[in-house]
Design a protein around this motif. Structure first.
Motif, mmCIF file in Angstrom:
data_model
loop_
_atom_site.group_PDB
_atom_site.id
_atom_site.type_symbol
_atom_site.label_atom_id
_atom_site.label_comp_id
_atom_site.label_asym_id
_atom_site.label_seq_id
_atom_site.Cartn_x
_atom_site.Cartn_y
_atom_site.Cartn_z
ATOM 1 N N ASN A 31 0.819 -1.224 0.000
ATOM 2 C CA ASN A 31 0.000 0.000 0.000
ATOM 3 C C ASN A 31 0.848 1.267 0.000
ATOM 4 O O ASN A 31 0.650 2.169 0.799
ATOM 5 C CB ASN A 31 -0.974 0.002 1.176
ATOM 6 C CG ASN A 31 -2.094 -0.981 0.948
ATOM 7 O OD1 ASN A 31 -2.547 -1.160 -0.182
ATOM 8 N ND2 ASN A 31 -2.524 -1.638 2.005
ATOM 9 N N TYR A 33 1.736 4.492 -2.251
ATOM 10 C CA TYR A 33 1.189 5.268 -3.353
ATOM 11 C C TYR A 33 2.099 6.446 -3.666
ATOM 12 O O TYR A 33 2.567 7.136 -2.765
ATOM 13 C CB TYR A 33 -0.209 5.782 -3.012
ATOM 14 C CG TYR A 33 -1.200 4.664 -2.804
ATOM 15 C CD1 TYR A 33 -1.904 4.130 -3.878
ATOM 16 C CD2 TYR A 33 -1.418 4.130 -1.538
ATOM 17 C CE1 TYR A 33 -2.808 3.094 -3.695
ATOM 18 C CE2 TYR A 33 -2.320 3.088 -1.342
ATOM 19 C CZ TYR A 33 -3.011 2.586 -2.428
ATOM 20 O OH TYR A 33 -3.902 1.557 -2.247
ATOM 21 N N SER A 62 0.588 6.076 2.324
ATOM 22 C CA SER A 62 -0.010 4.769 2.605
ATOM 23 C C SER A 62 -1.510 4.773 2.355
ATOM 24 O O SER A 62 -2.154 3.759 2.538
ATOM 25 C CB SER A 62 0.280 4.362 4.052
ATOM 26 O OG SER A 62 -0.257 5.324 4.941
ATOM 27 N N GLU A 63 -2.045 5.907 1.932
ATOM 28 C CA GLU A 63 -3.485 6.016 1.650
ATOM 29 C C GLU A 63 -3.683 6.422 0.199
ATOM 30 O O GLU A 63 -3.072 7.373 -0.274
ATOM 31 C CB GLU A 63 -4.118 7.065 2.560
ATOM 32 C CG GLU A 63 -3.991 6.749 4.038
ATOM 33 C CD GLU A 63 -4.450 7.919 4.907
ATOM 34 O OE1 GLU A 63 -5.388 8.627 4.505
ATOM 35 O OE2 GLU A 63 -3.842 8.119 5.961
ATOM 36 N N SER A 64 -4.588 5.717 -0.481
ATOM 37 C CA SER A 64 -4.801 5.973 -1.906
ATOM 38 C C SER A 64 -5.542 7.274 -2.174
ATOM 39 O O SER A 64 -5.437 7.833 -3.260
ATOM 40 C CB SER A 64 -5.574 4.816 -2.543
ATOM 41 O OG SER A 64 -6.881 4.753 -1.991
ATOM 42 N N ASP A 65 -6.302 7.749 -1.215
ATOM 43 C CA ASP A 65 -7.083 8.969 -1.443
ATOM 44 C C ASP A 65 -6.447 10.190 -0.794
ATOM 45 O O ASP A 65 -7.063 11.233 -0.678
ATOM 46 C CB ASP A 65 -8.514 8.789 -0.953
ATOM 47 C CG ASP A 65 -8.594 8.447 0.528
ATOM 48 O OD1 ASP A 65 -7.550 8.179 1.150
ATOM 49 O OD2 ASP A 65 -9.714 8.435 1.065
ATOM 50 N N LYS A 66 -5.207 10.053 -0.381
ATOM 51 C CA LYS A 66 -4.491 11.166 0.246
ATOM 52 C C LYS A 66 -4.349 12.301 -0.770
ATOM 53 O O LYS A 66 -3.808 12.106 -1.847
ATOM 54 C CB LYS A 66 -3.116 10.686 0.709
ATOM 55 C CG LYS A 66 -2.232 11.737 1.304
ATOM 56 C CD LYS A 66 -2.628 12.048 2.702
ATOM 57 C CE LYS A 66 -1.624 13.003 3.319
ATOM 58 N NZ LYS A 66 -2.043 13.524 4.568
#
Length: 159
Positions: A31, A33, A62-66
């Motif tokens: 995860n 990104y 580590s977050e896709s929508d960051k």
């Protein structure tokens, strides 16, 4: 036909018309990104015209929508001239559109054919400056190798 293996993971195909300022996301194992931005749809490099010139930012999330604050990010690698395959095959989905970032990262290109360094406009310069990219058209496979190297992920060799 099977696609070549990459460290970059397929996310979602993107077949809409690309626009300058489009932000795209790359997904890597564990995860991780990385985000990039289209800065030109009419780039010229190494005898190729109408290349997509992209920035890849030196930040891993580590977050896709960051939502990233592009004004505080440097480049991970010299801007790259690519084709549309990474978008249409799902490796580089567009997630937003924002004004193109003014970067402070120094970079240049190396012209392999003529063995000389070039500035961002393709003019010869005497020495390398900052990040060094290749003067020519690349694709998502080259992008994957370059980012994998920066993330210390073993590069998948073509079979």
């Amino acid at each position: 036909m099977a696609l070549p293996e990459t460290n970059m993971e397929v996310q979602k195909t993107y077949r809409k018309k690309l626009k300058v300022g489009d932000l795209f996301r790359l997904k890597y194992p564990d995860n991780r990104y990385v985000f990039g931005q289209i800065v030109s749809l009419t780039g010229k490099a190494g005898g190729f015209e109408n290349c997509i010139k992209v920035y890849v930012f030196d930040a891993v999330f580590s977050e896709s929508d960051k939502v990233i604050d592009l004004t505080s990010n440097e480049l991970m690698l010299a801007p790259l001239f690519i084709n549309r395959l990474g978008f249409s095959r799902g490796y580089m989905p567009v997630v937003d559109n924002k004004p193109v970032v003014q970067i402070s990262t120094k970079y240049c290109y190396f012209d392999v054919l003529f063995k000389k360094y070039l500035n961002a406009d393709g003019d010869e310069i005497p020495n390398a400056k900052g990040l060094v990219g290749i003067w020519g058209l690349s694709n998502y496979l080259v992008l994957d190798e370059l980012v994998s190297e920066k993330l210390d992920i073993p590069i998948i060799e073509a079979s």
